[in-house]
Scaffold this active site. Structure first.
Site, PDB file in Angstrom:
ATOM      1  N   SER A  48       0.802  -1.229   0.000  1.00  0.00           N
ATOM      2  CA  SER A  48       0.000   0.000   0.000  1.00  0.00           C
ATOM      3  C   SER A  48       0.829   1.271   0.000  1.00  0.00           C
ATOM      4  O   SER A  48       0.309   2.345  -0.315  1.00  0.00           O
ATOM      5  CB  SER A  48      -0.929   0.016   1.216  1.00  0.00           C
ATOM      6  OG  SER A  48      -0.180  -0.045   2.420  1.00  0.00           O
ATOM      7  N   ASP A 350      -4.187   8.252   7.647  1.00  0.00           N
ATOM      8  CA  ASP A 350      -5.279   7.430   8.182  1.00  0.00           C
ATOM      9  C   ASP A 350      -4.845   6.545   9.344  1.00  0.00           C
ATOM     10  O   ASP A 350      -5.551   5.609   9.712  1.00  0.00           O
ATOM     11  CB  ASP A 350      -5.882   6.566   7.072  1.00  0.00           C
ATOM     12  CG  ASP A 350      -4.863   5.643   6.413  1.00  0.00           C
ATOM     13  OD1 ASP A 350      -3.719   5.573   6.905  1.00  0.00           O
ATOM     14  OD2 ASP A 350      -5.207   4.998   5.397  1.00  0.00           O
ATOM     15  N   HIS A 353      -1.107   4.953   6.867  1.00  0.00           N
ATOM     16  CA  HIS A 353      -0.377   5.523   5.732  1.00  0.00           C
ATOM     17  C   HIS A 353      -0.161   7.015   5.950  1.00  0.00           C
ATOM     18  O   HIS A 353      -0.849   7.637   6.767  1.00  0.00           O
ATOM     19  CB  HIS A 353      -1.156   5.288   4.434  1.00  0.00           C
ATOM     20  CG  HIS A 353      -1.593   3.869   4.253  1.00  0.00           C
ATOM     21  ND1 HIS A 353      -2.855   3.428   4.610  1.00  0.00           N
ATOM     22  CD2 HIS A 353      -0.923   2.790   3.785  1.00  0.00           C
ATOM     23  CE1 HIS A 353      -2.956   2.137   4.356  1.00  0.00           C
ATOM     24  NE2 HIS A 353      -1.802   1.720   3.863  1.00  0.00           N
TER      25      HIS A 353
END
Length: 378
Positions: A48, A350, A353
């Site tokens: 991610s 968040d 990240h």
């Protein structure tokens, strides 16, 4: 500020004099930090930290993921692209620094791949789901682990090269990013309540998988490869929340969890030794360690001088609850979860990240440190 990638150059210049830092934002100029390398393409493997839209295209889970809808992407694209941030990622800044367009995700079958491909998948692991399952670790997000991404890469090159020799010739002017990968192997294990000592036992397996991936990309024809390490995870809201303790001795001077950061160092030390071994195996390839750990620490420790709000350095911009604006059961993108008004003042987007602003500074620091090692100037 919107950027036209067809005409706008990206300038990164980091100056450190005492506690003064200058970082030039994306703007029109005649210098690309990596343009000297004359890269034609960039190829990315990872999770991610670098996925630009593969996971949201994986059915059936993709359509239900928050990364495919606002507020993700809101501060740059004005819509979600599958990037796990409010805007750009580090790989986007690497592409801009090379004078190239953003990397399209492999799963976007209509995309233009003339300047490279992004194979990274959010939630992916270095070890296969079967190998993790054998160690009683579940991989709940995706089965597109590193070996799957390497298979995609092989399929892509078979469709674009006449043979291996042709690929070797074509890829002489390419940059390969192998990672960051492996972080989720550890994330899943730790949040499935494996002890740090237990998780340490899989580090050699994870590093071996990364090492084997580097060998494979070099076999395809890669000459310049960046292999990033892991972040100091003990500074992240998800871990500060999940492993919160009343024991003050568990925290360092920056109120990060020492044992978790020491674990990241343990992984990174193993990875750097593997890179040195790879350099001996492949003396004609340039293999560079991407120091995400110290780049993040540089960012974190100097946050006030870089424009971040010191009081929110460990809080999520998009999130709710507790000391860190983070709740595992009500994460960013869930109904009624608030988003901060000034995302450029936050390091964490968040809780898991980073914000575009944080990635911008990290990318600038990494490019500054990595460029001399890439040996683009003979």
């Amino acid at each position: 500020m919107a950027i036209n990638t067809n005409s706008v150059f990206f300038c990164v210049f980091v100056t450190v004099v005492g506690f003064f830092f200058l970082f030039h934002l994306p703007q029109s100029c005649n210098a690309h930090p990596l343009k000297i390398c004359d890269f034609d393409e960039i190829y990315q493997l990872g999770d991610s930290i670098s996925d630009t839209g593969n996971l949201i295209r994986e059915a059936p889970i993709g359509a239900a993921l928050p990364f495919g809808r606002l507020p993700y992407g809101q501060n740059f694209f004005n819509n979600a692209t599958g990037r796990c941030s409010n805007g750009l990622l580090m790989i986007d800044y690497f592409a801009l620094a090379s004078g190239l367009p953003y990397l399209n995700p492999y799963k976007n079958i209509e995309a233009d791949f003339r300047h490279g491909v992004n194979f990274a998948v959010a939630g992916s692991t270095a070890l296969s789901t079967l190998k993790l399952a054998a160690k009683n670790i579940s991989s709940p997000v995706t089965a597109s682990s590193l070996n799957v991404q390497l298979d995609w890469m092989s399929t892509h090159f078979k469709s674009t090269c006449h043979n291996n020799r042709d690929c070797v010739e074509k890829l002489k002017k390419s940059l390969f990013m192998v990672g960051e990968i492996g972080g989720n192997d550890y994330n899943y294990a730790l949040f499935q309540r494996k002890s740090i000592e237990e998780v340490k036992t899989i580090v050699p397996n994870v590093v071996h998988a990364i090492k084997d991936a580097v060998r494979k990309v070099i076999h395809h024809g890669a000459i310049r490869v960046i292999v990033p390490g892991n972040f100091p995870i003990g500074c992240f809201p998800i871990y500060l929340t999940g492993f919160k303790t009343d024991d003050s001795a568990a925290y360092d001077e920056h109120y990060c969890l020492k044992a978790l950061n020491d674990f990241s160092i343990y992984h990174n030390d193993h990875l750097q030794r593997a890179i040195e071994e790879l350099k001996q195996e492949h003396p004609n390839a340039v293999i560079v360690y991407g120091d995400y750990y110290n780049s993040f620490k540089w960012l974190f420790q100097n946050a006030p001088y870089l424009g971040f709000n010191a009081s929110t350095a460990q809080k999520a911009c998009c999130g709710t609850g507790g000391d860190y604006n983070f709740d595992m059961t009500r994460m960013c993108g869930a109904p009624d979860v608030p988003v901060c008004a000034e995302s450029n003042k936050f390091i964490s987007w968040d809780g898991v990240h980073l914000t575009q602003e944080a990635y911008k500074f990290m990318a600038g620091k990494l490019i500054h440190d990595i460029f001399p090692q890439l040996q683009c100037i003979v």
